[in-house]
Design an enzyme around this catalytic site. Structure first.
Site, PDB file in Angstrom:
ATOM      1  N   GLY A  41       0.847  -1.190   0.000  1.00 14.42           N
ATOM      2  CA  GLY A  41       0.000   0.000   0.000  1.00 14.42           C
ATOM      3  C   GLY A  41       0.881   1.238   0.000  1.00 14.42           C
ATOM      4  CG  LEU A  42      -0.570   5.412  -0.304  1.00 16.66           C
ATOM      5  CD1 LEU A  42      -1.491   6.467   0.271  1.00 16.66           C
ATOM      6  CD2 LEU A  42       0.367   6.033  -1.333  1.00 16.66           C
ATOM      7  CB  ALA A  43       3.018   2.661   4.675  1.00 18.06           C
ATOM      8  CB  SER A 283     -15.388  10.928   0.112  1.00 21.54           C
ATOM      9  OG  SER A 283     -14.614  11.980   0.627  1.00 21.54           O
ATOM     10  NE  ARG A 329     -13.137  10.552   8.675  1.00 19.07           N
ATOM     11  CZ  ARG A 329     -12.242  10.032   7.848  1.00 19.07           C
ATOM     12  NH1 ARG A 329     -11.481   9.036   8.259  1.00 19.07           N
ATOM     13  NH2 ARG A 329     -12.109  10.493   6.633  1.00 19.07           N
ATOM     14  NE  ARG A 434      -7.362   7.730   9.531  1.00 18.70           N
ATOM     15  CZ  ARG A 434      -8.152   8.140   8.535  1.00 18.70           C
ATOM     16  NH1 ARG A 434      -8.058   9.363   8.065  1.00 18.70           N
ATOM     17  NH2 ARG A 434      -9.035   7.311   8.011  1.00 18.70           N
ATOM     18  CB  SER A 439      -5.649   7.642   6.663  1.00 22.44           C
ATOM     19  OG  SER A 439      -5.258   6.345   6.329  1.00 22.44           O
TER      20      SER A 439
END
Lengths: 638, 243
Positions: A41-43, A283, A329, A434, A439
């Site tokens: 993934g991104l990380a 979203s 959230r 968060r 994220s």
């Protein structure tokens, strides 16, 4: 015992001080060190590409058929950065403070500050990679707002920001894969961590196409395997998201931090029936222009368009006038639950609230709304068959992001020597809640900018040995492979009557109802015994068809559910010991008279970090959070 | 609702494969197609059979992992929709569905409905990137990009890599996939320096993978879940010819 290794100095100098003193390895020597990255993934992809660019020897593993499928791809709304392009008063300090406050003061100051500090560089990097962020007609980058803040610092690529950032990282990864120092293994799942004398020395993986089990040595291991929100079964996560990589590391000694902190996203689509395998997220950016409401009267069955304005309860605007529909959230989800529990929920199962674009369409015109959110409206129509330009969307809270994860120090290294944990898999930056669009940011900053510095700093003190496997590694690898085989065979040999999926659904139901959006001691005690019983039934009645030496999705699921069953017990344990409410962790016993979370800074200003003792037993360690630069305050969005 | 499924079963790439028939009751119109297959698999497993192997991850139409042929429709009878975003309300109660994998020489079948699309990864590897290392980037707003150009780049960049364009093409051509990436990167100022090499290398790799030629029928755009335009193909041809 827990040393967070926060560098000395003023908050704004800590990362610079760290970088200035971090040890380096000569470019010619870097190829002698082997780094394994689990997850693309991104990380994972961004760190693997960055390590390879530096010249390290990198091996990457993903269970997907292509690195591009990782779940970062599904993030819609955006990525935050303190660029202050809008001249609206943003700064690194303000972004740091918003994030810390958003997390209800349960994160480390130094980590959060670094996240905000590195955010600007990330936007530069992504633009250079060709990420097509939204632009003004003048050619400058455009921004929008997300929950919990009063500035516009979110960069976005329509409703597909995660996809575009991931493709940037994936392309950087594939560019390195074409060269000699990086090897990518798709369809390989990590099933064990190999340790020698308490140090991480490799992993054991299963080839999901052939069933072959192999071990791979490394000098440093990076786990970037994402979050575990799928433990709730119905969640916004992809079907294959799982906790196995982090749970296996946990079983080998890595501490698990704050596992009970799971965020419930307020704008998911509601559950429609029992057949459902997942919930689809809409979203949070929709809350920029959509207004959230329920009928004032309970059990109102009128069509939403027939309910006049004065009979609508815009409950977020009513309760939180300063932030309105952009309240954070955790607060938005709880406010929705409060109205649904009061009988004002809408939709066939009365489990939803309205998100209405009527006013926005009147104000801006349909064309502007379509340009901003067109793909989300299309997706809504595909899933529900309803047209959100004509009638309000129905939304509901759903399990989404795990703030908890493996414990890491400032360098993102776990207490296990040589194990680094990046992105959602670690616990580090978001505290107990968060903020939206942080994220993607955290995953990228961990991967592109932090890990390359800290892993090199770590390796500089190590003797490279992974490339010349020693006898002791071969021995440890054999033991690890045997253990994995044994576990897989045990699952196959139960030959009961209930599939892994069915167990997962039962597990999810227990967690959702008893340790979800809100929790209390009594329900959780019941959850504990139900989970123990479910775990016992699992090992007596699991049904896995087929063999180990073939493509076998049921076997993959069973292994993951076995880990989820253990983890669920720790989630409940963690929520039970925290006798306060903070962020997404809302203990019904601890609330203010008007129903807000009641924190207890005297007794619970720490991060829980659990040690695995086996047989569903855990030992609690505490990392006390010291607030040197900000004052702890009661979080208010009113 | 009830459906009869003729579903493709094939143990591996060497196997010939065949349709297997299943009858499903208790289906809900709100179920997605993968959810129907989950339901089918539980039924098969409980009667001692081997479940149907199929891939599906995000179930939101963005990861690109799912994709079957349903009654001859690539992905879905709905237009521009992935298989996972197709719900049973798209079919009639009592209908018979033929479900098969995407078929193309460059996408070998692994098992049942699972195919190997690694050829796409190798096309990206051959040049589908901007060659910037971490840390080299300049300030984001120092490169101005016109709004319409950014939107156009996004339209091309939206590809989810599902392979529907290849599966629907009578020549199994990967021109829509390849051109979308070539254009996304090459139309932006950041990607311009490598544009000439990129188009050449990616087309060479595409041919090496065994994809067919493009005869510009436009079938690919019709099934693309992201509605990527065939004009990308003409634009890529221009880049190939004139650099």
């Amino acid at each position: 015992m827990l040393n967070s290794r926060i560098p000395a100095g003023p908050l704004e100098d800590k990362w610079t001080n760290y970088k200035n003193k971090a040890k380096l390895i000569n470019p010619a020597n870097r190829r002698r060190y082997k780094i394994i990255v689990v997850g693309t993934g991104l990380a994972g992809a961004s760190s693997a590409a960055s390590f390879a660019e530096l010249g390290f020897n990198v091996e990457v593993f993903t269970f997907h058929d292509s690195a591009r499928r990782a779940h970062s791809v599904a993030a819609q709304g955006g990525v935050n950065a303190a660029k202050d392009y809008q001249n609206d008063g943003d700064s690194v300090w303000r972004m740091f403070y918003d994030t810390l406050k958003g997390g209800d003061f349960r994160a480390r100051e130094a980590n959060v500050y670094r996240l905000a500090e590195c955010s600007m560089e990330l936007i530069d990097q992504a633009v250079a990679q060709g990420v097509p962020f939204a632009r003004e007609y003048s050619g400058y980058l455009s921004n929008r707002s997300f929950g919990g803040v009063q500035v516009s610092r979110t960069f976005y690529a329509r409703g597909q920001t995660g996809q575009q950032l991931l493709l940037g990282a994936y392309q950087a990864l594939m560019r390195q894969n074409a060269q000699d120092n990086l090897t990518l293994h798709t369809r390989h799942e990590m099933l064990d961590v190999i340790t020698i004398d308490g140090k991480v020395k490799g992993i054991t993986v299963r080839n999901l196409d052939t069933g072959d089990i192999t071990s791979h040595a490394c000098d440093a291991l990076v786990i970037a395997s994402g979050g575990y929100g799928k433990i709730y079964y119905l969640s916004t996560l992809a079907m294959n998201c799982n906790a196995t990589a982090i749970w296996r590391a946990h079983a080998k000694g890595a501490l698990m931090a704050a596992p009970s902190w799971t965020q419930f996203h307020p704008t998911s689509l509601p559950q429609l029936g029992d057949h459902q395998s997942k919930l689809t997220l809409m979203s949070e950016s929709l809350r920029n222009d959509g207004r959230i409401w329920v009928p004032k009267k309970a059990k109102d069955t009128r069509n939403p368009n027939e309910i006049p304005e004065n009979e609508r309860d815009y409950y977020l605007e009513r309760r939180y006038p300063a932030f309105g529909n952009l309240a954070p959230r955790d607060i938005s989800s709880r406010a929705a639950k409060e109205r649904i529990d009061a009988g004002c929920g809408v939709g066939p199962m009365k489990n939803a609230v309205y998100l209405d674009f009527k006013h926005a369409v009147e104000r801006l015109g349909k064309e502007v709304i379509a340009q901003r959110y067109g793909n989300l409206f299309t997706m809504y129509q595909k899933i529900t068959g309803m047209d959100a330009y004509q009638e309000p969307m129905m939304i509901a809270p759903a399990a989404h992001f795990s703030m908890g994860g493996l414990w890491v120090d400032y360098r993102l290294m776990s207490n296990l020597h040589g194990l680094f944990v990046l992105g959602e898999a670690n616990f580090s930056d978001h505290g107990a809640n968060r903020l939206g669009a942080n994220s993607l940011l955290q995953a990228c900053v961990d991967g592109y900018f932090i890990a390359p510095r800290t892993v090199m700093d770590f390796l500089a003190e190590e003797t490279p040995e992974a490339l010349n496997a020693s006898d002791s590694f071969e021995q440890a690898a054999k033991a690890s492979k045997d253990e994995v085989e044994k576990k897989l065979n045990a699952l196959l040999n139960i030959k009961g009557t209930t599939t892994a999926e069915e167990f997962h659904k039962q597990l999810g139901r227990i967690l959702y109802t008893k340790c979800g959006l809100s929790r209390n001691g009594k329900d959780m005690a019941a959850a504990k015994s139900e989970l123990l019983e479910l775990q016992q039934t699992f090992y007596k009645d699991l049904l896995v068809p087929g063999t180990e030496k073939d493509i076998n999705f049921e076997l993959e699921k069973a292994f993951r559910v076995a880990d989820y069953l253990e983890m669920a017990l720790l989630i409940v344990e963690d929520a039970l010991q925290r006798q306060e409410s903070c962020g997404a962790h809302f203990r019904e016993e601890y609330q203010t008279p008007d129903g807000e979370a009641l924190r207890n800074d005297n007794d619970f200003c720490y991060v829980s970090a659990w040690e695995y003792l086996g047989n569903n037993k855990y030992q609690l360690h505490k990392e006390h959070l010291n607030f040197e630069f900000v004052e702890l305050q009661t979080r208010s969005y009113k | 609702m009830k459906l009869t499924l003729h579903i493709w079963r094939q143990t591996g790439n060497k196997d010939k494969g065949t349709f297997e028939t299943h009858h499903l009751d208790d289906l809900a119109p709100d179920m997605s197609v993968p959810e129907m297959l989950d339901h089918l698999n539980i039924q098969i497993i409980k009667s001692g059979g081997d479940p149907v192997a199929f891939e599906s991850d995000c179930r939101e139409g963005i990861c690109g992992q799912c994709g079957f042929v349903i009654n001859g429709h690539i992905h879905s009878p709905e237009s521009h929709t992935t298989t996972c975003q197709t719900h049973l309300r798209s079919f009639k109660d009592g209908e018979t569905l033929h479900i098969e994998p995407f078929r193309a020489k460059a996408f070998p079948i692994k098992k049942d409905l699972m195919i190997d699309r690694s050829a796409f990864d190798r096309i990206i590897e051959s040049g589908g990137y901007i060659g910037v290392n971490t840390g080299q980037a300049n300030e984001a707003n120092s490169t101005l990009i016109n709004h319409d150009l950014a939107e156009k780049a996004f339209d091309a960049a939206a590809c989810i890599g599902c392979g529907a364009c290849v599966a629907t093409c009578k020549n199994a051509s990967a021109m829509l996939f390849t051109s979308a990436k070539v254009n996304h990167l090459s139309m932006l100022p950041q990607g311009a320096p490598e544009a000439a090499q990129r188009v050449k290398n990616m087309i060479v790799q595409m041919d090496a993978e065994g994809f067919g030629s493009c005869t510009f029928t436009g079938a690919c755009e019709v099934v693309c879940p992201q509605s990527i335009s065939v004009f990308n193909i003409t634009e890529m041809n221009g880049r190939w010819l004139w650099g």
